[in-house]
Design an enzyme around this catalytic site. Structure first.
Site, short mmCIF file in Angstrom:
data_model
loop_
_atom_site.label_atom_id
_atom_site.label_comp_id
_atom_site.label_asym_id
_atom_site.label_seq_id
_atom_site.Cartn_x
_atom_site.Cartn_y
_atom_site.Cartn_z
N ALA A 1 0.88 -1.18 0.00
CA ALA A 1 0.00 0.00 0.00
C ALA A 1 0.91 1.23 0.00
O ALA A 1 2.08 1.16 0.36
CB ALA A 1 -0.88 -0.02 1.24
N GLY B 1 0.61 -5.10 0.73
CA GLY B 1 -0.59 -5.09 -0.11
C GLY B 1 -0.31 -5.59 -1.51
O GLY B 1 -1.20 -6.10 -2.18
N GLU C 1 -0.58 -9.21 -1.23
CA GLU C 1 -1.99 -9.50 -0.94
C GLU C 1 -2.84 -9.38 -2.20
O GLU C 1 -3.79 -10.13 -2.41
CB GLU C 1 -2.51 -8.58 0.16
CG GLU C 1 -1.90 -8.89 1.52
CD GLU C 1 -2.26 -7.86 2.55
OE1 GLU C 1 -1.91 -6.67 2.37
OE2 GLU C 1 -2.90 -8.22 3.57
N GLU D 1 4.45 -5.71 6.96
CA GLU D 1 3.70 -4.70 7.69
C GLU D 1 4.10 -4.60 9.15
O GLU D 1 4.01 -3.53 9.74
CB GLU D 1 2.20 -4.99 7.58
CG GLU D 1 1.61 -4.75 6.21
CD GLU D 1 1.72 -5.94 5.28
OE1 GLU D 1 2.56 -6.83 5.51
OE2 GLU D 1 0.96 -5.98 4.29
N1 T1G Z 1 4.69 3.48 0.02
C1 T1G Z 1 5.18 4.69 -0.35
N2 T1G Z 1 6.49 4.93 -0.64
C2 T1G Z 1 7.33 3.88 -0.56
C3 T1G Z 1 6.90 2.58 -0.17
C4 T1G Z 1 5.51 2.41 0.11
N3 T1G Z 1 5.00 1.22 0.44
N4 T1G Z 1 7.99 1.77 -0.17
C5 T1G Z 1 9.04 2.52 -0.53
N5 T1G Z 1 8.65 3.78 -0.76
C6 T1G Z 1 9.51 4.89 -1.21
C7 T1G Z 1 10.59 5.21 -0.19
O1 T1G Z 1 10.08 6.10 0.79
C8 T1G Z 1 11.63 5.87 -1.08
O2 T1G Z 1 11.17 7.18 -1.36
C9 T1G Z 1 11.52 5.09 -2.38
O3 T1G Z 1 10.21 4.47 -2.37
C10 T1G Z 1 12.57 4.03 -2.53
O4 T1G Z 1 12.49 3.24 -1.34
C11 T1G Z 1 -2.73 -3.15 3.28
C12 T1G Z 1 -1.14 -1.68 4.82
C13 T1G Z 1 10.33 -1.72 -1.65
C14 T1G Z 1 12.20 -3.00 -0.56
O5 T1G Z 1 6.43 -2.03 3.98
O6 T1G Z 1 10.67 -2.20 1.98
O7 T1G Z 1 0.93 -2.74 2.28
O8 T1G Z 1 13.15 8.42 -0.40
O9 T1G Z 1 14.83 3.74 -0.58
O10 T1G Z 1 16.09 0.33 -0.82
O11 T1G Z 1 -1.48 -4.89 4.12
O12 T1G Z 1 11.24 0.54 -0.08
O13 T1G Z 1 13.05 7.92 -2.85
O14 T1G Z 1 11.46 9.58 -1.83
O15 T1G Z 1 13.47 1.85 0.44
O16 T1G Z 1 15.27 -0.19 -3.19
C15 T1G Z 1 3.93 -2.61 3.03
C16 T1G Z 1 8.27 -0.80 2.23
C17 T1G Z 1 3.23 -1.29 3.12
C18 T1G Z 1 7.47 -2.02 1.83
C19 T1G Z 1 12.67 -0.93 -1.90
N6 T1G Z 1 5.12 -2.49 2.21
N7 T1G Z 1 9.32 -0.53 1.26
O17 T1G Z 1 13.85 -0.69 -1.18
O18 T1G Z 1 14.33 1.70 -1.94
S1 T1G Z 1 1.85 -1.36 4.20
C20 T1G Z 1 6.29 -2.17 2.78
C21 T1G Z 1 10.47 -1.24 1.26
C22 T1G Z 1 0.75 -2.37 3.41
C23 T1G Z 1 -1.33 -3.69 3.41
C24 T1G Z 1 -0.43 -2.82 4.21
C25 T1G Z 1 11.53 -0.77 0.31
C26 T1G Z 1 11.66 -1.64 -0.96
P1 T1G Z 1 12.28 8.36 -1.63
P2 T1G Z 1 13.84 2.65 -0.75
P3 T1G Z 1 14.98 0.27 -1.81
#
Ligand code: T1G
Length: 691
Positions: A65, A104, A107, A127
């Site tokens: 998400a 998500g 999912e 998450e």
């Molecule tokens: N939403 C918005 N921005 C995101 C994002 C996300 N989910 N994930 C990464 N970014 C942005 C981050 O802030 C950065 O921005 C850029 O992307 C590059 O990220 C309903 C509720 C995917 C493994 O927890 O683990 O789904 O600084 O530097 O090292 O159940 O990002 O460039 O402006 O980390 O190559 C669940 C979180 C969400 C994944 C890539 N998903 N992200 O790593 O790049 S909650 C996560 C990561 C959810 C549902 C629930 C990593 C990555 P900027 P980065 P990276």
């Protein structure tokens, strides 16, 4: 054709391909969800389409998400409603995964009828790292595919699994050829049609759940085995309860229960704190004031001076990243001892299955041992980790000045010393900065990159990028006493020492901090690190409790006695000897001991730390409040679910912090004189997040 700015639709034969391209990580933003929903509707209405492939461009499949949309009013289709659209299609949908299908994103893939991924892909439900749980059916669908035990592990750990592992556990139906995902996904869709495979829904499967029925011990044992790891965090228990619900409730009721617990977690300050940490970590890597096109210097070879605990650990970081290291010591004996410890570390890692034993020799081959500084002449970066005395460090840098090639980065690992003073021993102060690693240097994530008044932008930018290359979280800090982390630690030291003289016990102080969420208390950590770190055997004069304990040979855990006594298994017990030393010293100081409440311990230590953080910010030693948070979470164990000292202060409300500081100042002196920054922010009705 373009469905919207981030989603396009085309048809290959009778297979519709929905392609999402929403950099940087194809997060499931409003636009992405709307575009995919629209494209699905188009495919369903297209008589020439018999199946659908859902694929992403760029670095990854949906990474979850869109965290930036949290807390904002929901926009249709919500992720759950998009899932219903996909899950209830009359034509098979194939999810084509590359990069990291996370949260998500995974999912959404779980409601597709089939899933294919390239071998380099990873799948996970992270998450929990945001203080949340998978809120789009992950806790209800994953157990139906992989079984309860594995789902418990995967969702509470939040770590992704490889495509190979995902295939083996049934999360994926097929592995594509690397670089051929689209074609292989289309081929799978076509096979599904040719073979008349069913539109299977994960929600309808129960065979894996049946394996766990009547075995409540699965949950009891899991909770017990992870109690220490989950202590203080709310999300893991909620995840376990949702997974338990798969055995107790119908799917729909389980989904309702999951949504309820997700909403509770999302509203909780713990999740706000962990989402703050997620973005703060990434923000720390951005260096304000240095142009984005600043040259990054090539670091092909690194020199490390000192093969002791710190030098050896530092050197391992670079070898682990495949960068050759010349390791210099003053004698063959010291060098061999250092290399022996490094080799033993790798062998231990291999014995845990985290690297292959046959790779240990290859890793060791990256080290070039030497007893001569002149062997560092061809290094692009030289890091000294010699004795923490200014004259020793200045002497080393003076010699390096004559040896190092022009433009080489000269870095010191000093914890406290003035790096401008060290740089002045060279004719190239612009090439000098601090790389402050934390012990054990090959394990701890934090790296304080210390910029001096002369450090040129190129070496700062290079050091910050190098931090990420060696798997560290680099935080750029200014050259002040103790930089950021140790300066705040010094504030905590002062209060902890004062509190035990005034009447608290070390174990009472430690319990307050442990209950707050630190993995261990202040005095316990001191015993672990060693009371003799920084203790001067020649000059010691019983000037404080710590010196007296050292003079008694009580150097902490390593001598089986410090503030605590330790048995042969390092099990600690409060030491009557240490308590007597404290009481005697207090009496000598004329301090009348009194009862000290846990609340006083809590406030004096935590508000002193916050106040010091504010001073650090005000002096520009840290450029962001969130950087201070990252330093203390990654370097000192501040509980992640409390977001760091500055985030925690904002949560209390700075007016409350200011009032408390004033009261503490009146009671305990000017150490609590409120930072001018706090007073300014309160006057402007702002918080540290606005600083
Ligand atoms: N939403 C918005 N921005 C995101 C994002 C996300 N989910 N994930 C990464 N970014 C942005 C981050 O802030 C950065 O921005 C850029 O992307 C590059 O990220 C309903 C509720 C995917 C493994 O927890 O683990 O789904 O600084 O530097 O090292 O159940 O990002 O460039 O402006 O980390 O190559 C669940 C979180 C969400 C994944 C890539 N998903 N992200 O790593 O790049 S909650 C996560 C990561 C959810 C549902 C629930 C990593 C990555 P900027 P980065 P990276």
């Amino acid at each position: 054709m373009k469905v919207n700015d981030v989603v396009s639709y085309d048809v290959d034969g009778s297979i519709a391909v929905i392609t999402v391209n929403s950099p940087p990580v194809n997060a499931l933003s409003n636009a992405v969800r709307q575009g995919v929903a629209g494209a699905i509707q188009t495919a369903m209405g297209d008589a020439g389409v018999d199946a659908v492939v859902l694929i992403c461009e760029g670095r990854t499949f949906f990474a979850g998400a869109d965290i930036t949309e949290f807390g904002k009013p929901p926009v249709e289709p919500t992720l759950r409603n998009l899932q219903l659209i996909v899950e209830n299609t009359t034509k098979p949908v194939v999810a084509a995964i590359h990069g990291t299908a996370l949260g998500g994103g995974l999912e959404l893939a779980l409601v597709a009828h089939y899933r294919i991924a390239v071998p380099s892909a990873k799948c996970g439900l992270p998450e929990v790292n945001l203080g949340l749980l998978p809120g789009a059916g992950g806790t209800q669908r994953l157990p139906r595919i992989v079984g309860i035990p594995k789902a418990l592990d995967l969702i509470t750990a939040g770590t992704p699994v490889s495509a190979k592992a995902a295939k083996e556990m049934g999360l994926l139906d097929e592995l594509a050829t690397e670089g051929n995902l689209r074609a292989d996904a289309i081929a799978l869709a076509q096979r599904v049609l040719d073979e008349g495979r069913p539109l299977s829904k994960v929600r309808d499967r129960s065979e894996k759940l049946d394996e766990a029925r009547g075995k409540p011990e699965i949950f009891a044992d899991f909770r017990k085995a992870n109690a220490r790891k989950f202590r203080g965090f709310n999300a893991p228990e909620s995840i376990i309860r949702c997974i338990e619900a798969t055995l107790e409730m119908r799917f729909e009721d389980g989904m309702t229960f999951e949504r309820q617990l997700f909403n509770e977690l999302q509203a909780d300050s713990q999740s706000a704190a962990q989402r703050h940490v997620f973005f703060a970590e990434r923000q720390a890597a951005k260096v304000d004031g240095i142009p984005a096109d600043t040259a990054i210097l090539p670091i092909a070879k690194v020199g490390v001076i000192g093969a002791g605990t710190m030098g050896g650990g530092i050197a391992m970081n670079f070898a682990n990243a495949g960068i050759p290291v010349t390791l210099v010591e003053t004698s063959e004996e010291a060098l061999n001892r250092g290399l022996g410890i490094i080799r033993k570390n790798y062998e231990t890692t291999a014995s845990k299955g985290k690297m292959r034993m046959e790779d240990v020799d290859g890793r060791m081959a990256l080290f070039t041992p030497s007893v001569s500084l002149s062997d560092l002449a061809d290094c692009d970066l030289i890091i000294e980790a010699v004795f923490e005395q200014i004259d020793v460090k200045r002497d080393v840098f003076g010699k390096l000045d004559a040896i190092a090639k022009p433009g080489a980065i000269l870095a010191t690992n000093t914890s406290y010393l003035d790096i401008d003073d060290i740089a002045a021993a060279t004719g190239r102060p612009q090439d000098v900065l601090g790389l402050h690693f934390f012990s054990p240097a090959n394990v701890m994530k934090l790296l304080e990159v210390v910029r001096t008044k002369d450090s040129r932008p190129e070496i700062v930018a290079t050091a910050m990028k190098l931090a990420k290359t060696i798997g560290k979280i680099g935080v750029l800090v200014g050259n002040g006493f103790g930089f950021v982390g140790n300066r705040i630690l010094a504030a905590r030291n002062t209060q902890a020492d004062q509190l035990v003289l005034e009447g608290a016990t070390p174990w009472a102080v430690d319990k307050v901090l442990y209950d707050f969420g630190f993995a261990m208390g202040h005095f316990q950590m001191r015993d672990l690190v060693g009371l003799d770190v920084g203790w001067n055997r020649e000059k010691t004069a019983s000037a404080n409790v710590r010196e007296i304990l050292n003079e008694m040979g009580r150097h902490g855990q390593k001598s089986r006695g410090g503030y605590y006594d330790y048995d042969e298994n390092r099990k600690q017990t409060p030491s009557p000897i240490a308590m007597q030393v404290i009481e005697d010293f207090a009496a000598k100081q004329g301090i009348a001991r009194r009862d000290v409440s846990d609340r006083e311990i809590h406030d004096r230590i935590l508000f002193a730390m916050v106040n010091e953080g504010a001073r650090i910010l005000d002096e520009g030693i840290a450029s962001r409040a969130s950087d201070v948070d990252i330093v203390w979470i990654t370097g000192y164990g501040w509980p992640k679910y409390r977001g760091g000292p500055m985030f925690w202060a904002d949560l209390q409300g700075l007016p409350v912090v200011l009032d408390r500081l004033k009261a503490l100042q009146a009671a305990h002196g000017d150490a609590f004189a409120p930072s001018a920054l706090i007073e300014r922010l309160v006057a402007q009705d702002k918080g540290f997040k606005d600083a």
